[in-house]
Design a protein around this motif. Structure first.
Motif, PDB file in Angstrom:
ATOM      1  N   THR A  80     -10.898  16.050   4.614  1.00 47.31           N
ATOM      2  CA  THR A  80     -10.696  16.852   3.399  1.00 47.31           C
ATOM      3  C   THR A  80     -11.333  16.158   2.194  1.00 47.31           C
ATOM      4  OG1 THR A  80      -8.615  17.691   4.285  1.00 47.31           O
ATOM      5  CG2 THR A  80      -8.926  17.857   1.897  1.00 47.31           C
ATOM      6  N   PRO A  81     -12.226  16.842   1.481  1.00 48.41           N
ATOM      7  CA  PRO A  81     -12.875  16.203   0.325  1.00 48.41           C
ATOM      8  C   PRO A  81     -11.855  15.655  -0.674  1.00 48.41           C
ATOM      9  CG  PRO A  81     -13.919  18.303   0.818  1.00 48.41           C
ATOM     10  CD  PRO A  81     -12.718  18.201   1.710  1.00 48.41           C
ATOM     11  N   MET A 130       0.854  -1.204   0.000  1.00 47.91           N
ATOM     12  CA  MET A 130       0.000   0.000   0.000  1.00 47.91           C
ATOM     13  C   MET A 130       0.890   1.254   0.000  1.00 47.91           C
ATOM     14  SD  MET A 130      -3.424   0.749   0.392  1.00 47.91           S
ATOM     15  CE  MET A 130      -4.196  -0.562   1.322  1.00 47.91           C
ATOM     16  N   VAL A 131       0.527   2.220  -0.817  1.00 46.96           N
ATOM     17  CA  VAL A 131       1.289   3.478  -0.822  1.00 46.96           C
ATOM     18  C   VAL A 131       0.341   4.619  -0.440  1.00 46.96           C
ATOM     19  CG1 VAL A 131       3.078   2.814  -2.473  1.00 46.96           C
ATOM     20  CG2 VAL A 131       0.897   3.693  -3.313  1.00 46.96           C
ATOM     21  N   LEU A 132       0.955   5.754  -0.095  1.00 46.26           N
ATOM     22  CA  LEU A 132       0.159   6.881   0.390  1.00 46.26           C
ATOM     23  C   LEU A 132      -0.865   7.355  -0.648  1.00 46.26           C
ATOM     24  CD1 LEU A 132       0.093   8.489   3.013  1.00 46.26           C
ATOM     25  CD2 LEU A 132       1.607  10.165   1.955  1.00 46.26           C
ATOM     26  N   SER A 133      -0.491   7.273  -1.939  1.00 49.30           N
ATOM     27  CA  SER A 133      -1.411   7.767  -2.975  1.00 49.30           C
ATOM     28  C   SER A 133      -2.654   6.881  -3.122  1.00 49.30           C
ATOM     29  CB  SER A 133      -0.692   7.920  -4.309  1.00 49.30           C
ATOM     30  OG  SER A 133      -0.108   6.703  -4.666  1.00 49.30           O
ATOM     31  N   ASP A 134      -2.658   5.687  -2.496  1.00 49.73           N
ATOM     32  CA  ASP A 134      -3.900   4.892  -2.469  1.00 49.73           C
ATOM     33  C   ASP A 134      -4.900   5.477  -1.474  1.00 49.73           C
ATOM     34  OD1 ASP A 134      -2.830   3.119  -4.251  1.00 49.73           O
ATOM     35  OD2 ASP A 134      -2.062   1.768  -2.702  1.00 49.73           O
ATOM     36  N   LYS A 135      -4.385   6.279  -0.556  1.00 49.29           N
ATOM     37  CA  LYS A 135      -5.215   6.825   0.522  1.00 49.29           C
ATOM     38  C   LYS A 135      -5.473   8.323   0.365  1.00 49.29           C
ATOM     39  CE  LYS A 135      -5.568   3.278   3.343  1.00 49.29           C
ATOM     40  NZ  LYS A 135      -6.919   2.810   3.698  1.00 49.29           N
ATOM     41  N   ILE A 136      -4.593   8.979  -0.403  1.00 42.20           N
ATOM     42  CA  ILE A 136      -4.619  10.445  -0.486  1.00 42.20           C
ATOM     43  C   ILE A 136      -4.521  10.866  -1.939  1.00 42.20           C
ATOM     44  CG2 ILE A 136      -3.332  12.547   0.128  1.00 42.20           C
ATOM     45  CD1 ILE A 136      -2.331  11.151   2.606  1.00 42.20           C
ATOM     46  N   ASN A 137      -5.237  11.910  -2.304  1.00 45.93           N
ATOM     47  CA  ASN A 137      -5.131  12.497  -3.642  1.00 45.93           C
ATOM     48  C   ASN A 137      -3.857  13.352  -3.669  1.00 45.93           C
ATOM     49  OD1 ASN A 137      -5.601  13.611  -6.145  1.00 45.93           O
ATOM     50  ND2 ASN A 137      -7.338  14.857  -5.486  1.00 45.93           N
ATOM     51  N   THR A 138      -2.757  12.747  -4.146  1.00 42.62           N
ATOM     52  CA  THR A 138      -1.466  13.441  -4.056  1.00 42.62           C
ATOM     53  C   THR A 138      -1.198  14.275  -5.314  1.00 42.62           C
ATOM     54  OG1 THR A 138      -0.223  11.631  -5.047  1.00 42.62           O
ATOM     55  CG2 THR A 138      -0.462  11.596  -2.641  1.00 42.62           C
ATOM     56  N   PHE A 139      -0.363  15.281  -5.142  1.00 43.37           N
ATOM     57  CA  PHE A 139       0.006  16.164  -6.251  1.00 43.37           C
ATOM     58  C   PHE A 139       0.747  15.370  -7.335  1.00 43.37           C
ATOM     59  CE2 PHE A 139       2.518  20.079  -7.694  1.00 43.37           C
ATOM     60  CZ  PHE A 139       1.453  20.594  -8.401  1.00 43.37           C
ATOM     61  N   ALA A 149      -3.744  12.755  10.017  1.00 38.78           N
ATOM     62  CA  ALA A 149      -4.656  11.722   9.485  1.00 38.78           C
ATOM     63  C   ALA A 149      -6.112  12.169   9.653  1.00 38.78           C
ATOM     64  CB  ALA A 149      -4.417  10.384  10.188  1.00 38.78           C
ATOM     65  N   ASP A 150      -6.431  12.765  10.799  1.00 39.94           N
ATOM     66  CA  ASP A 150      -7.798  13.284  11.017  1.00 39.94           C
ATOM     67  C   ASP A 150      -8.137  14.358   9.974  1.00 39.94           C
ATOM     68  OD1 ASP A 150      -8.170  11.713  13.253  1.00 39.94           O
ATOM     69  OD2 ASP A 150      -7.644  13.297  14.685  1.00 39.94           O
ATOM     70  N   MET A 151      -7.182  15.252   9.721  1.00 39.07           N
ATOM     71  CA  MET A 151      -7.438  16.347   8.763  1.00 39.07           C
ATOM     72  C   MET A 151      -7.584  15.794   7.339  1.00 39.07           C
ATOM     73  SD  MET A 151      -4.874  19.202  10.408  1.00 39.07           S
ATOM     74  CE  MET A 151      -5.253  20.600   9.355  1.00 39.07           C
ATOM     75  N   THR A 191      -9.526   3.925   6.746  1.00 38.27           N
ATOM     76  CA  THR A 191     -10.111   5.167   6.207  1.00 38.27           C
ATOM     77  C   THR A 191      -9.222   5.734   5.111  1.00 38.27           C
ATOM     78  OG1 THR A 191      -8.992   6.487   7.878  1.00 38.27           O
ATOM     79  CG2 THR A 191     -11.217   5.738   8.399  1.00 38.27           C
ATOM     80  N   ARG A 192      -9.633   6.862   4.529  1.00 38.96           N
ATOM     81  CA  ARG A 192      -8.855   7.537   3.506  1.00 38.96           C
ATOM     82  C   ARG A 192      -9.320   9.000   3.420  1.00 38.96           C
ATOM     83  NH1 ARG A 192      -8.282   6.041  -1.374  1.00 38.96           N
ATOM     84  NH2 ARG A 192      -8.599   8.136  -2.129  1.00 38.96           N
ATOM     85  N   GLN A 193      -8.693   9.744   2.543  1.00 34.12           N
ATOM     86  CA  GLN A 193      -9.088  11.147   2.354  1.00 34.12           C
ATOM     87  C   GLN A 193     -10.560  11.233   1.961  1.00 34.12           C
ATOM     88  OE1 GLN A 193      -6.693  13.318  -0.480  1.00 34.12           O
ATOM     89  NE2 GLN A 193      -8.180  14.986  -0.643  1.00 34.12           N
ATOM     90  N   GLY A 194     -11.270  12.113   2.615  1.00 33.18           N
ATOM     91  CA  GLY A 194     -12.653  12.375   2.219  1.00 33.18           C
ATOM     92  C   GLY A 194     -13.685  11.481   2.888  1.00 33.18           C
ATOM     93  N   CYS A 195     -13.229  10.558   3.744  1.00 27.95           N
ATOM     94  CA  CYS A 195     -14.226   9.619   4.307  1.00 27.95           C
ATOM     95  C   CYS A 195     -15.063  10.267   5.413  1.00 27.95           C
ATOM     96  CB  CYS A 195     -13.541   8.356   4.815  1.00 27.95           C
ATOM     97  SG  CYS A 195     -12.596   8.638   6.303  1.00 27.95           S
ATOM     98  N   ARG A 196     -14.653  11.451   5.891  1.00 29.02           N
ATOM     99  CA  ARG A 196     -15.417  12.096   6.976  1.00 29.02           C
ATOM    100  C   ARG A 196     -15.887  13.485   6.594  1.00 29.02           C
ATOM    101  NH1 ARG A 196     -13.190  12.871  12.472  1.00 29.02           N
ATOM    102  NH2 ARG A 196     -11.053  12.372  11.909  1.00 29.02           N
TER     103      ARG A 196
END
Ligand code: SF4
Length: 304
Positions: free
Chosen positions: A255-256, A1-10, A249-251, A298-303
């Motif tokens: 974040t959408p 697993m890499v961070l870009s699987d969880k976050i919309n990276t630049f 991680a909370d932030m 969880t991942r970006q945008g789940c909350r």
């Protein structure tokens, strides 16, 4: 697993858009800052030592030399074939607009450059600069405006001697986005007098106004800053790495998904970093954030 699987990276955003791996080249082209030269204030922000912000930029070289040197080093390290010129050190809109245009265009003329990213203060972006960025964007270049906000709390901004408030950020952000110029906002986690509640309120205010990208930084204490004296006198305690990972991680979860994370941590060179020592270990922090999101499922945008 890499961070870009969880976050919309630049990095992923640029890869999709340009179909090639794109890497940023950090530049120091000799600007200063209105918060240092007296036009806004003296001494700068209490945490600022620009050596720690753009350690890769070689200010002894001219723009062409910095880009040529960085391209060789980055291609060797990452295989990147395309580059974004990142005007990073100090306030990169703090000059006459003709001079700015010459500098930005000089960067765009270098081979394999797909655009520019311009880092600045929210109170230092006159309409002529927005018009220039708009023109460059309309010519087909990738253009980003990076605004250092750090906190939406004016009392915190006073505490760290920023010399601007949230209202200047709001005004510049809205003016830039009204022209379709993408804005990446920089936020610092762990500012003096702030806890996680303030970090979340700042994020709420930034998201409410609308933004295209975010950068999260831990506050690090570096040499030759007022913060270093405050830290030595016991008046400031940096966050632990675990707290930084938890709060970021909370932030990220809140974040959408369409908002692009340009960065979720930052390092400082070991010769200037005083504390916390984990700020010299970028990959440890990035892996920690990825592991934390995986542990939570969880991942970006789940909350949002
Ligand atoms: S605005 Fe930026 S360059 Fe200016 S003093 Fe603050 S951190 Fe340093």
């Amino acid at each position: 697993m890499v961070l870009s699987d969880k976050i919309n990276t630049f990095g992923q955003h640029l890869l999709k858009r340009h179909r090639k791996r794109v890497h940023k080249i950090a530049l120091d082209v000799g600007f200063t800052c209105p918060n240092r030269d007296g036009s806004k204030g003296y001494g700068g922000c209490t945490f600022c030592n620009n050596v720690s912000f753009s350690p890769d930029a070689d200010s002894n070289l001219d723009l062409h030399g910095q880009m040529a040197k960085a391209k060789i080093a980055i291609s060797k390290r990452t295989g990147a074939k395309r580059f974004l010129a990142y005007f990073q050190a100090y306030t990169n809109t703090y000059a006459d607009v003709t001079l700015l245009e010459n500098l930005y265009r000089e960067a765009l003329l270098q081979p394999d450059i797909i655009g520019i990213s311009v880092g600045t203060r929210p109170d230092c972006v006159p309409i002529e600069v927005l018009e220039l960025l708009d023109t460059l964007q309309n010519e087909g270049w990738e253009v980003w405006l990076e605004l250092g906000l750090q906190s939406a709390f004016d009392e915190t901004l006073v505490r760290v001697n920023r010399g601007h408030g949230f209202s200047e950020y709001k005004e510049t952000l809205l003016a830039a986005r009204a022209r379709g110029i993408p804005v990446c906002t920089h936020l610092i986690i762990g500012l003096p007098g702030e806890g996680e509640e303030q970090c979340h309120t700042t994020l709420d205010k930034v998201l409410e106004l609308g933004v295209d990208g975010l950068k999260l930084h831990p506050l690090h204490v570096v040499k030759n800053t007022l913060l270093a004296y405050q830290w030595k006198r016991g008046e400031y305690s940096p966050l632990s790495m675990d707290d930084y990972i938890r709060i970021s991680a909370d932030m990220i979860e809140r974040t959408p998904e369409h908002i692009i994370f340009h960065r979720v941590t930052a390092t400082a060179a070991s010769d200037v970093l005083l504390a916390p020592d984990w700020c010299s270990k970028k990959w440890k922090v990035l892996n920690g954030i990825e592991r934390e999101l995986r542990r939570r499922g969880t991942r970006q945008g789940c909350r949002t």
